[in-house]
Scaffold this motif. Structure first.
Motif, PDB file in Angstrom:
ATOM      1  N   ALA A   1      50.411  40.697 -32.126  1.00 18.93           N
ATOM      2  CA  ALA A   1      50.381  41.190 -30.746  1.00 18.93           C
ATOM      3  C   ALA A   1      48.938  41.424 -30.284  1.00 18.93           C
ATOM      4  N   LEU A   2      48.094  41.873 -31.198  1.00 13.77           N
ATOM      5  CA  LEU A   2      46.695  42.155 -30.855  1.00 13.77           C
ATOM      6  C   LEU A   2      45.813  40.908 -30.865  1.00 13.77           C
ATOM      7  N   LEU A   3      46.048  40.022 -31.832  1.00 16.54           N
ATOM      8  CA  LEU A   3      45.113  38.921 -32.090  1.00 16.54           C
ATOM      9  C   LEU A   3      45.643  37.534 -31.749  1.00 16.54           C
ATOM     10  N   GLY A   4      46.935  37.430 -31.499  1.00 17.49           N
ATOM     11  CA  GLY A   4      47.511  36.100 -31.315  1.00 17.49           C
ATOM     12  C   GLY A   4      47.768  35.461 -32.670  1.00 17.49           C
ATOM     13  N   LEU A   5      47.842  34.142 -32.703  1.00 18.67           N
ATOM     14  CA  LEU A   5      48.198  33.433 -33.930  1.00 18.67           C
ATOM     15  C   LEU A   5      47.004  32.820 -34.645  1.00 18.67           C
ATOM     16  N   ASN A   6      45.821  33.348 -34.426  1.00 22.41           N
ATOM     17  CA  ASN A   6      44.626  32.841 -35.096  1.00 22.41           C
ATOM     18  C   ASN A   6      44.657  33.299 -36.552  1.00 22.41           C
ATOM     19  N   TRP A   7      44.911  32.338 -37.451  1.00 27.93           N
ATOM     20  CA  TRP A   7      45.135  32.673 -38.865  1.00 27.93           C
ATOM     21  C   TRP A   7      43.951  33.391 -39.499  1.00 27.93           C
ATOM     22  N   SER A   8      42.743  32.929 -39.250  1.00 28.89           N
ATOM     23  CA  SER A   8      41.558  33.550 -39.868  1.00 28.89           C
ATOM     24  C   SER A   8      41.418  35.011 -39.464  1.00 28.89           C
ATOM     25  N   SER A   9      41.611  35.281 -38.199  1.00 36.32           N
ATOM     26  CA  SER A   9      41.515  36.663 -37.715  1.00 36.32           C
ATOM     27  C   SER A   9      42.631  37.521 -38.289  1.00 36.32           C
ATOM     28  N   LEU A  10      43.828  36.955 -38.357  1.00 34.61           N
ATOM     29  CA  LEU A  10      44.952  37.705 -38.912  1.00 34.61           C
ATOM     30  C   LEU A  10      44.732  38.049 -40.375  1.00 34.61           C
ATOM     31  N   VAL A  11      44.237  37.101 -41.139  1.00 42.90           N
ATOM     32  CA  VAL A  11      43.981  37.352 -42.564  1.00 42.90           C
ATOM     33  C   VAL A  11      42.914  38.421 -42.723  1.00 42.90           C
ATOM     34  N   ARG A  12      41.848  38.324 -41.967  1.00 43.35           N
ATOM     35  CA  ARG A  12      40.766  39.314 -42.050  1.00 43.35           C
ATOM     36  C   ARG A  12      41.303  40.718 -41.774  1.00 43.35           C
ATOM     37  N   GLU A  13      42.059  40.865 -40.703  1.00 42.15           N
ATOM     38  CA  GLU A  13      42.559  42.191 -40.337  1.00 42.15           C
ATOM     39  C   GLU A  13      43.664  42.668 -41.282  1.00 42.15           C
ATOM     40  N   ALA A  14      44.479  41.761 -41.773  1.00 44.19           N
ATOM     41  CA  ALA A  14      45.520  42.145 -42.729  1.00 44.19           C
ATOM     42  C   ALA A  14      44.895  42.667 -44.022  1.00 44.19           C
ATOM     43  N   LYS A  15      43.855  42.005 -44.470  1.00 47.74           N
ATOM     44  CA  LYS A  15      43.163  42.478 -45.684  1.00 47.74           C
ATOM     45  C   LYS A  15      42.504  43.827 -45.441  1.00 47.74           C
ATOM     46  N   ALA A  16      41.981  44.040 -44.252  1.00 44.49           N
ATOM     47  CA  ALA A  16      41.390  45.334 -43.905  1.00 44.49           C
ATOM     48  C   ALA A  16      42.462  46.428 -43.928  1.00 44.49           C
ATOM     49  N   LEU A  17      43.654  46.100 -43.445  1.00 41.47           N
ATOM     50  CA  LEU A  17      44.760  47.067 -43.498  1.00 41.47           C
ATOM     51  C   LEU A  17      45.091  47.450 -44.935  1.00 41.47           C
ATOM     52  N   LEU A  18      45.115  46.489 -45.810  1.00 40.33           N
ATOM     53  CA  LEU A  18      45.428  46.759 -47.219  1.00 40.33           C
ATOM     54  C   LEU A  18      44.373  47.658 -47.856  1.00 40.33           C
ATOM     55  N   ARG A  19      43.125  47.447 -47.496  1.00 39.32           N
ATOM     56  CA  ARG A  19      42.040  48.280 -48.073  1.00 39.32           C
ATOM     57  C   ARG A  19      42.169  49.730 -47.626  1.00 39.32           C
ATOM     58  N   LYS A  20      42.720  49.963 -46.425  1.00 36.46           N
ATOM     59  CA  LYS A  20      42.855  51.325 -45.896  1.00 36.46           C
ATOM     60  C   LYS A  20      44.015  52.080 -46.521  1.00 36.46           C
ATOM     61  N   GLN A  21      44.963  51.375 -47.125  1.00 36.29           N
ATOM     62  CA  GLN A  21      46.151  52.028 -47.691  1.00 36.29           C
ATOM     63  C   GLN A  21      45.836  52.738 -48.989  1.00 36.29           C
TER      64      GLN A  21
END
Length: 53
Positions: free
Chosen positions: A33-53
């Motif tokens: 919803a925030l980034l659209g379907l840009n895979w590189s951006s999604l992977v970057r932010e998903a990995k950042a989410l995991l680091r915060k957990q």
């Protein structure tokens, strides 16, 4: 390197994020919803989410 489909559906991207990165479906949907379907951006932010957990 695997070939990616030209126009993956949102559901395809959600499932790929869940499977390959390990975030929840809800998190994947929020990122899309925030980034659209840009895979590189999604992977970057998903990995950042995991680091915060």
């Amino acid at each position: 390197m695997a070939l990616e489909p030209k126009d993956p559906s949102q559901e395809d991207v959600v499932q790929r994020l869940v499977r390959e990165i390990g975030i929840t479906e809800e998190q994947a949907l929020e990122l899309i919803a925030l980034l659209g379907l840009n895979w590189s951006s999604l992977v970057r932010e998903a990995k950042a989410l995991l680091r915060k957990q």
